[in-house]
Design a protein around this motif. Structure first.
Motif, PDB file in Angstrom:
ATOM      1  N   ILE A  71       1.636   6.723   8.252  1.00 50.38           N
ATOM      2  CA  ILE A  71       1.262   5.259   8.639  1.00 50.38           C
ATOM      3  C   ILE A  71       0.294   5.140   9.770  1.00 50.38           C
ATOM      4  O   ILE A  71      -0.570   4.087   9.891  1.00 50.38           O
ATOM      5  CB  ILE A  71       2.504   4.606   8.729  1.00 50.38           C
ATOM      6  CG1 ILE A  71       3.518   4.589   7.386  1.00 50.38           C
ATOM      7  CG2 ILE A  71       2.479   2.957   9.114  1.00 50.38           C
ATOM      8  CD1 ILE A  71       4.750   4.194   7.301  1.00 50.38           C
ATOM      9  N   ILE A 108      -7.741   1.704  10.153  1.00 56.37           N
ATOM     10  CA  ILE A 108      -7.991   0.518  10.065  1.00 56.37           C
ATOM     11  C   ILE A 108      -8.756  -0.021  11.138  1.00 56.37           C
ATOM     12  O   ILE A 108      -9.688  -0.733  11.208  1.00 56.37           O
ATOM     13  CB  ILE A 108      -6.950  -0.428   9.318  1.00 56.37           C
ATOM     14  CG1 ILE A 108      -6.528   0.114   7.905  1.00 56.37           C
ATOM     15  CG2 ILE A 108      -6.983  -1.742   9.485  1.00 56.37           C
ATOM     16  CD1 ILE A 108      -5.002  -0.350   7.784  1.00 56.37           C
ATOM     17  N   ILE A 109      -7.793   0.265  12.307  1.00 53.16           N
ATOM     18  CA  ILE A 109      -8.416  -0.394  13.555  1.00 53.16           C
ATOM     19  C   ILE A 109      -9.965   0.123  13.809  1.00 53.16           C
ATOM     20  O   ILE A 109     -10.736  -0.717  14.256  1.00 53.16           O
ATOM     21  CB  ILE A 109      -7.368  -0.064  14.852  1.00 53.16           C
ATOM     22  CG1 ILE A 109      -6.208  -0.525  14.581  1.00 53.16           C
ATOM     23  CG2 ILE A 109      -8.119  -0.185  16.167  1.00 53.16           C
ATOM     24  CD1 ILE A 109      -5.174   0.097  15.356  1.00 53.16           C
ATOM     25  N   ARG A 143      -3.093   6.172   9.035  1.00 52.19           N
ATOM     26  CA  ARG A 143      -3.909   5.112   8.297  1.00 52.19           C
ATOM     27  C   ARG A 143      -4.114   3.783   9.499  1.00 52.19           C
ATOM     28  O   ARG A 143      -5.269   3.204   9.110  1.00 52.19           O
ATOM     29  CB  ARG A 143      -2.891   4.379   7.272  1.00 52.19           C
ATOM     30  CG  ARG A 143      -3.546   3.701   6.257  1.00 52.19           C
ATOM     31  CD  ARG A 143      -4.786   3.986   5.298  1.00 52.19           C
ATOM     32  NE  ARG A 143      -5.093   2.972   4.784  1.00 52.19           N
ATOM     33  CZ  ARG A 143      -6.639   2.461   5.172  1.00 52.19           C
ATOM     34  NH1 ARG A 143      -7.374   3.264   5.882  1.00 52.19           N
ATOM     35  NH2 ARG A 143      -7.213   1.428   4.189  1.00 52.19           N
ATOM     36  N   SER A 144      -3.089   3.655  10.189  1.00 48.50           N
ATOM     37  CA  SER A 144      -3.172   2.496  10.921  1.00 48.50           C
ATOM     38  C   SER A 144      -4.745   2.391  11.914  1.00 48.50           C
ATOM     39  O   SER A 144      -5.290   1.574  12.008  1.00 48.50           O
ATOM     40  CB  SER A 144      -2.168   1.987  12.007  1.00 48.50           C
ATOM     41  OG  SER A 144      -1.116   1.779  11.118  1.00 48.50           O
ATOM     42  N   GLU A 190       0.811  -1.157  -0.089  1.00 42.42           N
ATOM     43  CA  GLU A 190      -0.272  -0.045   0.049  1.00 42.42           C
ATOM     44  C   GLU A 190       0.856   1.281   0.118  1.00 42.42           C
ATOM     45  O   GLU A 190       2.036   1.507   0.832  1.00 42.42           O
ATOM     46  CB  GLU A 190      -0.836  -0.031   1.258  1.00 42.42           C
ATOM     47  CG  GLU A 190      -2.017   0.895   1.280  1.00 42.42           C
ATOM     48  CD  GLU A 190      -2.725   0.685   2.481  1.00 42.42           C
ATOM     49  OE1 GLU A 190      -3.875   1.715   2.736  1.00 42.42           O
ATOM     50  OE2 GLU A 190      -2.682  -0.587   3.346  1.00 42.42           O
ATOM     51  N   LYS A 191       0.641   2.275  -0.960  1.00 46.50           N
ATOM     52  CA  LYS A 191       1.476   3.479  -0.740  1.00 46.50           C
ATOM     53  C   LYS A 191       0.999   4.476   0.052  1.00 46.50           C
ATOM     54  O   LYS A 191      -0.127   5.072   0.098  1.00 46.50           O
ATOM     55  CB  LYS A 191       1.439   4.218  -2.041  1.00 46.50           C
ATOM     56  CG  LYS A 191       2.037   3.486  -3.314  1.00 46.50           C
ATOM     57  CD  LYS A 191       2.327   4.135  -4.634  1.00 46.50           C
ATOM     58  CE  LYS A 191       3.196   3.696  -5.241  1.00 46.50           C
ATOM     59  NZ  LYS A 191       2.875   2.150  -5.833  1.00 46.50           N
ATOM     60  N   GLU A 231     -12.239  -1.939  11.642  1.00 43.47           N
ATOM     61  CA  GLU A 231     -12.465  -3.271  12.001  1.00 43.47           C
ATOM     62  C   GLU A 231     -13.181  -3.320  13.389  1.00 43.47           C
ATOM     63  O   GLU A 231     -13.709  -4.296  13.618  1.00 43.47           O
ATOM     64  CB  GLU A 231     -11.012  -3.826  12.207  1.00 43.47           C
ATOM     65  CG  GLU A 231     -10.608  -4.086  10.637  1.00 43.47           C
ATOM     66  CD  GLU A 231      -9.375  -4.905  10.583  1.00 43.47           C
ATOM     67  OE1 GLU A 231      -9.444  -5.985  11.176  1.00 43.47           O
ATOM     68  OE2 GLU A 231      -8.936  -4.724   9.416  1.00 43.47           O
ATOM     69  N   ILE A 287      -4.307  -1.677  20.841  1.00 42.62           N
ATOM     70  CA  ILE A 287      -4.575  -2.547  19.539  1.00 42.62           C
ATOM     71  C   ILE A 287      -3.468  -2.350  18.374  1.00 42.62           C
ATOM     72  O   ILE A 287      -2.994  -3.460  17.811  1.00 42.62           O
ATOM     73  CB  ILE A 287      -5.879  -2.453  19.017  1.00 42.62           C
ATOM     74  CG1 ILE A 287      -6.846  -3.016  19.987  1.00 42.62           C
ATOM     75  CG2 ILE A 287      -6.178  -3.227  17.769  1.00 42.62           C
ATOM     76  CD1 ILE A 287      -8.413  -2.636  19.797  1.00 42.62           C
ATOM     77  N   HIS A 288      -3.136  -1.066  18.247  1.00 45.65           N
ATOM     78  CA  HIS A 288      -2.156  -0.748  17.008  1.00 45.65           C
ATOM     79  C   HIS A 288      -0.781  -1.316  17.556  1.00 45.65           C
ATOM     80  O   HIS A 288      -0.085  -1.641  16.689  1.00 45.65           O
ATOM     81  CB  HIS A 288      -1.980   0.921  17.254  1.00 45.65           C
ATOM     82  CG  HIS A 288      -1.066   1.471  16.408  1.00 45.65           C
ATOM     83  ND1 HIS A 288       0.146   1.989  16.748  1.00 45.65           N
ATOM     84  CD2 HIS A 288      -0.943   1.604  15.173  1.00 45.65           C
ATOM     85  CE1 HIS A 288       1.013   2.330  16.044  1.00 45.65           C
ATOM     86  NE2 HIS A 288       0.178   2.281  14.648  1.00 45.65           N
ATOM     87  N   THR A 289      -0.616  -1.343  18.845  1.00 46.48           N
ATOM     88  CA  THR A 289       0.891  -2.101  19.347  1.00 46.48           C
ATOM     89  C   THR A 289       0.736  -3.438  19.347  1.00 46.48           C
ATOM     90  O   THR A 289       1.837  -4.132  19.169  1.00 46.48           O
ATOM     91  CB  THR A 289       0.948  -1.722  20.864  1.00 46.48           C
ATOM     92  OG1 THR A 289       1.280   0.005  20.738  1.00 46.48           O
ATOM     93  CG2 THR A 289       2.272  -2.265  21.362  1.00 46.48           C
ATOM     94  N   THR A 290      -0.194  -4.176  19.304  1.00 48.59           N
ATOM     95  CA  THR A 290      -0.333  -5.853  19.356  1.00 48.59           C
ATOM     96  C   THR A 290      -1.023  -6.249  18.344  1.00 48.59           C
ATOM     97  O   THR A 290      -0.962  -7.499  17.840  1.00 48.59           O
ATOM     98  CB  THR A 290      -1.178  -5.900  20.497  1.00 48.59           C
ATOM     99  OG1 THR A 290      -2.433  -5.362  20.667  1.00 48.59           O
ATOM    100  CG2 THR A 290      -0.180  -5.348  21.926  1.00 48.59           C
ATOM    101  N   ALA A 291      -1.767  -5.622  17.481  1.00 45.80           N
ATOM    102  CA  ALA A 291      -2.601  -6.016  16.258  1.00 45.80           C
ATOM    103  C   ALA A 291      -3.505  -7.185  16.988  1.00 45.80           C
ATOM    104  O   ALA A 291      -3.915  -8.273  16.144  1.00 45.80           O
ATOM    105  CB  ALA A 291      -1.667  -6.765  15.088  1.00 45.80           C
ATOM    106  N   ASP A 292      -3.894  -7.072  18.021  1.00 43.92           N
ATOM    107  CA  ASP A 292      -4.641  -7.891  18.950  1.00 43.92           C
ATOM    108  C   ASP A 292      -5.900  -7.350  19.202  1.00 43.92           C
ATOM    109  O   ASP A 292      -5.958  -6.533  20.464  1.00 43.92           O
ATOM    110  CB  ASP A 292      -3.878  -8.569  20.071  1.00 43.92           C
ATOM    111  CG  ASP A 292      -4.532  -9.745  20.689  1.00 43.92           C
ATOM    112  OD1 ASP A 292      -6.129  -9.778  20.445  1.00 43.92           O
ATOM    113  OD2 ASP A 292      -3.964 -10.499  21.278  1.00 43.92           O
ATOM    114  N   PHE A 293      -7.066  -7.760  18.662  1.00 41.76           N
ATOM    115  CA  PHE A 293      -8.353  -7.017  19.013  1.00 41.76           C
ATOM    116  C   PHE A 293      -9.081  -7.572  20.212  1.00 41.76           C
ATOM    117  O   PHE A 293      -9.972  -6.970  20.846  1.00 41.76           O
ATOM    118  CB  PHE A 293      -9.321  -7.188  18.043  1.00 41.76           C
ATOM    119  CG  PHE A 293      -9.093  -6.050  16.690  1.00 41.76           C
ATOM    120  CD1 PHE A 293      -9.571  -4.941  16.726  1.00 41.76           C
ATOM    121  CD2 PHE A 293      -8.140  -6.453  15.612  1.00 41.76           C
ATOM    122  CE1 PHE A 293      -9.353  -4.066  15.524  1.00 41.76           C
ATOM    123  CE2 PHE A 293      -7.943  -5.827  14.521  1.00 41.76           C
ATOM    124  CZ  PHE A 293      -8.549  -4.277  14.570  1.00 41.76           C
TER     125      PHE A 293
END
Lengths: 212, 212
Positions: free
Chosen positions: A13, A20-21, A16-17, A6-7, A24, A42-48
């Motif tokens: 960044i 997305i969070i 945009r993150s 993704e550009k 979702e 969640i940003h730090t872990t990608a764990d919802f």
């Protein structure tokens, strides 16, 4: 298989993150002052799972912000969390970050008392003559001893970030903290970590900075 | 509600944790040299998804151990991972840990080139005249640039630990690394982090120490 990137400009960044969070989380509603903390974790872990796991005592965030603005320091139980906390941002308000885990006097006391170094480092923190926010990302024994020190009126933390990770006494150590009348932010269950502890501290600091 | 703490001696906590992890993996079989790495990552995160997410190129672990024993250094993209890696253990073999993210020359190069600091810090790493293991726990842009540097024959890492975490280009950046012929340990998907990067480095170091 074509791998597509993704550009996104470097400066965009993180924004945009968070978009997305938010997408979702599908319109899920959080208390306003808790939302940025939950999303940063969640940003730090990608764990919802943290959308459900993170528990806040009433007014914990506003009390924590007040404490930081008044110069509270942060005591953590890992060098990793210390490395991850935005120390410049904290220093603007007069606070600094301490981790006593590698101190010789802490190692000695732990050996003498047959406790963990995390326990001994909480005793050292209790001797600080400063307002303290605890950010515990690793050692449940640190939380258990904080609970004891609170009950013995030897310490009155401004906030306890209780997010140790693991399998032995992690779950009950967090439950103990939630029984106190000290403001807390706790990740219920086994999950957590130094990265989560640092993320919560930084979320608080960024909320203060945006506020200005 | 009565909160019960398990009685475990400080020195036994880690051992007991690994027993619990082994129990909960329910007899699942891993390649022998990968098992300790997978379990240490689960120990660090309390997240059993890593039993499926962690992907190893053939012989990655033995090649990594060989490199460390020969004095390879570790370059990471976060101060947190640097803080978490057992530097004493690495120093026994002559290696040290570098993180260039806060360096002024890296900040300047990133600004001039319009890249992230992580990208610029990989350029700096490519100028090290040493064997290098990369432990990338945060920035997918670091992995993407490593892929470019490898294809341009500007760098030949001994191992890439590719475990950035997040939402923008994290998944494809890991896929790129898995397309190279460089040894890798990658956490497929969005998950990872500085803590995971450090845990994998430490698992490698502990395997070497037990071996002696």
């Amino acid at each position: 298989m074509k791998i597509e990137l993704e550009k996104v400009l470097p400066a965009e960044i993180e924004k945009r993150s968070f978009e997305i969070i938010t997408e979702e989380l599908q319109g899920r509603v959080f208390l306003e002052d808790q939302e940025l903390i939950i999303k940063r974790v969640i940003h730090t872990t990608a764990d919802f799972e943290y959308a459900d796991n993170l528990k806040f005592s009433e007014g914990a965030v506003s009390k924590a912000i007040e404490a930081i603005k008044s110069g509270a320091c942060i005591v953590t139980d890992t060098q990793m969390a210390k490395a991850g906390i935005n120390k410049k941002s904290l220093a603007k308000h007069g606070g600094e970050v301490y981790c006593f885990m590698s101190d010789d006097d802490v190692a000695l006391e732990a050996k003498e008392l047959g406790t963990t170094r995390a326990t001994a480092s909480m005793n050292k923190a209790a001797r600080l003559e400063k307002d303290v926010i605890f950010a515990i990302g690793n050692a449940p024994t640190a939380l258990v001893h904080l609970y004891e020190l609170i009950n013995e009126h030897k310490i009155t933390p401004k906030l306890i970030i209780g997010v140790p990770v693991g399998f032995v006494n992690v779950v009950p150590s967090k439950e103990l903290i939630m029984k106190t009348d000290i403001p807390y932010i706790v990740a219920k269950g086994r999950k957590g970590g130094s990265n989560v502890a640092a993320a919560i501290c930084n979320a608080l600091l960024y909320m203060i900075n945006n506020e200005r």
